[in-house]
Design an enzyme around this catalytic site. Structure first.
Site, mmCIF file in Angstrom:
data_model
loop_
_atom_site.group_PDB
_atom_site.id
_atom_site.type_symbol
_atom_site.label_atom_id
_atom_site.label_comp_id
_atom_site.label_asym_id
_atom_site.label_seq_id
_atom_site.Cartn_x
_atom_site.Cartn_y
_atom_site.Cartn_z
ATOM 1 N N LYS A 118 -0.212 -6.869 -1.505
ATOM 2 C CA LYS A 118 0.992 -7.123 -1.018
ATOM 3 C C LYS A 118 0.627 -8.647 -0.872
ATOM 4 C CE LYS A 118 3.250 -3.639 -2.581
ATOM 5 N NZ LYS A 118 3.296 -2.378 -2.002
ATOM 6 N N TYR B 265 7.409 3.086 3.379
ATOM 7 C CA TYR B 265 7.036 2.964 1.945
ATOM 8 C C TYR B 265 8.045 4.614 0.933
ATOM 9 C CZ TYR B 265 4.306 1.924 -2.184
ATOM 10 O OH TYR B 265 4.828 1.623 -4.005
ATOM 11 N N ARG C 74 -20.757 2.962 -5.044
ATOM 12 C CA ARG C 74 -19.714 3.668 -5.170
ATOM 13 C C ARG C 74 -19.614 3.841 -3.444
ATOM 14 N NH1 ARG C 74 -19.962 8.924 -4.621
ATOM 15 N NH2 ARG C 74 -20.458 8.934 -7.073
ATOM 16 N N ASP D 166 0.931 0.542 9.208
ATOM 17 C CA ASP D 166 0.474 1.067 8.003
ATOM 18 C C ASP D 166 1.494 -1.206 8.358
ATOM 19 O OD1 ASP D 166 0.989 -0.674 5.692
ATOM 20 O OD2 ASP D 166 2.022 1.278 4.728
HETATM 21 C C1 LIG Z 1 3.251 -0.917 -1.510
HETATM 22 C C2 LIG Z 1 3.364 -0.345 -0.036
HETATM 23 C C3 LIG Z 1 1.686 0.842 -0.052
HETATM 24 C C4 LIG Z 1 1.813 1.276 -1.728
HETATM 25 O O1 LIG Z 1 0.049 0.364 -1.867
HETATM 26 P P1 LIG Z 1 -0.089 0.169 -2.808
HETATM 27 O O2 LIG Z 1 -0.886 -1.048 -3.326
HETATM 28 O O3 LIG Z 1 1.077 0.080 -4.319
HETATM 29 O O4 LIG Z 1 -0.939 2.085 -3.565
HETATM 30 C C5 LIG Z 1 1.909 0.970 1.205
HETATM 31 N N1 LIG Z 1 2.801 0.451 2.023
HETATM 32 C C6 LIG Z 1 4.069 -0.477 1.977
HETATM 33 C C7 LIG Z 1 4.847 -0.432 3.492
HETATM 34 C C8 LIG Z 1 4.172 -0.859 1.265
HETATM 35 O O5 LIG Z 1 3.967 -2.133 0.753
#
Ligand SMILES: *Cc1c(COP(=O)(O)O)cnc(C)c1O
Length: 387
Positions: free
Chosen positions: A203, A106, A54, A178
């Site tokens: 992604k 998101y 961890r 992000d």
């Molecule tokens: C999918 C996504 C998230 C969240 O990510 P997870 O891996 O599904 O928890 C956050 N920001 C954006 C822009 C996303 O496309």
């Protein structure tokens, strides 16, 4: 930037940063160190910082170094998901602190801020950050974080990271970007003044729709220490096999992003001239309201995401989604395979209806995640679905 690879180009760092051959065996690929704990020579005497997985694990550390190098960051931390990476940033805050969040965000981020951390006393204000006056007006004495995505999701607005960072820093707030839609290959928020970059590695970083993961990258040693403490304490760490899969993925990130961008540019241009399409939103098109800013901020391409408004409302949209064959109806994005979805019914269903209305997430809006297949085949598929 991490170690000796700082001088190298993106593709070289993608393949080598954080990943020297394994010293005990010579293995070229970083081994999957699937071990929860590590032997100690004497109480409290162990190798590097490996006492418990961890806290730290060699496969995860290789991935953290690799992602840091790609974002031009000194430090990286990996998480079990994108939203758990976001939550780690919010855990830096205290009751009464205020966050400014870009409005077109998101859906899961919106939910985390408004329905989990809001209950813990974090104040949240949504702002259209393409309007810098509106951003200025949103600051208060307790504003600690400005949080944004660019391009936004799903309407692909472009936010000026440098200008937002200048304003936030003048008010003593930090900026978290992000960068999921771009990946570090297309956009470098830290170089534009952001304090933290966040990723859903699920992604484009993962790129194969087979891992859920998240990451935070920063150059600030104090922020890193505090986030590392939260990672250790909260424990939302990724599995070791997932770290290995992500290391495999980032080796081709530059190649994939080039092809996603080329394919999406061709498809967006084709859609724009189609009789059944009302409007196409893609940062690479001259018709995009912030095209000039996109060219500056995304110098290597405009990514694989396209938003289209169909003529004819919900029936037309459903009809198109049901008829595509190569584009699969699914949530998520950023994989090698092309996906199509309806934000109003699918990814943004958790956004309250009046907010959806304000953001132009209408019944006729369809979002495409353009994959790396042959562009001619993708265009033919969309063509028969629209016919
Ligand atoms: C999918 C996504 C998230 C969240 O990510 P997870 O891996 O599904 O928890 C956050 N920001 C954006 C822009 C996303 O496309």
């Amino acid at each position: 930037m991490s170690e000796s690879h700082a001088k190298h180009g993106f593709g070289t760092r993608a393949i080598h940063a954080g990943q020297a051959p394994d010293p005990s065996t010579g293995a070229i690929m970083t081994p999957i160190f699937q071990s929860a704990t590590f032997a100690q020579e004497s109480p409290g005497v162990f190798k590097e910082d490996y006492d418990y997985s961890r806290a730290s694990n060699p496969t995860r550390k290789a991935l953290e170094k690799n992602l840091a190098s790609l974002e031009g960051a000194a430090h990286g931390l990996c998480y079990a998901s994108g939203v758990s990476a976001e939550a780690a940033v919010l855990h830096l805050l205290s009751t009464g602190d205020h966050v400014i969040l870009c409005d077109d965000v998101y859906g899961g981020t919106n939910r985390l801020f408004h329905r989990v951390f809001n209950q813990a006393g974090i104040e949240v204000t949504l702002v259209d950050m393409t309007d810098l006056d509106a951003l200025d007006n949103a600051f208060g004495d307790t504003t600690r974080v400005v949080w944004l995505e660019t391009p936004t999701n799903p309407t692909l607005k472009i936010i000026d990271i440098r200008k937002v960072a200048e304003r936030a820093h003048a008010r003593g707030a930090m900026v978290c970007v992000d960068n999921t839609f771009c990946s570090p290959y297309l956009q470098s928020p830290l170089a534009l003044g952001a304090d933290i970059v966040c990723h859903s590695t699920t992604k484009y970083m993962g790129g194969h729709s087979d891992v859920i993961g998240g990451a935070l990258l920063t150059n600030d040693p104090d922020l890193y220490d505090r986030l590392k403490f939260i990672q250790l304490s909260v424990g939302a760490v990724p599995g070791i096999l997932d770290c290995f899969l992500l290391l495999r993925s980032t080796k081709t990130l530059h190649l994939r992003m080039q092809r996603h961008s080329e394919n999406a540019m061709r498809i967006a241009t084709w859609l724009e001239s189609h009789a059944k399409i009302d409007r196409v939103l893609y940062p690479g098109l001259k018709s995009h309201p912030q095209h000039a800013l996109a060219r500056e901020q995304m110098p290597n391409g405009f990514g694989g995401m396209i938003a289209v408004y169909l003529k004819g409302g919900l029936d037309a949209a459903k009809n198109m989604l049901e008829k595509t064959e190569l584009f699969t109806i699914a949530e998520s994005l950023g994989g090698v395979e092309s996906l199509i979805e309806h934000p109003g019914i699918m990814t943004h269903a958790s956004v309250p209806p009046e907010q959806r209305q304000a953001l132009a997430i209408t019944d006729s809006l369809v979002r495409l995640s353009v994959g790396v297949e042959d562009a001619d085949d993708l265009i033919a598929d969309l063509g028969q679905a629209l016919a």
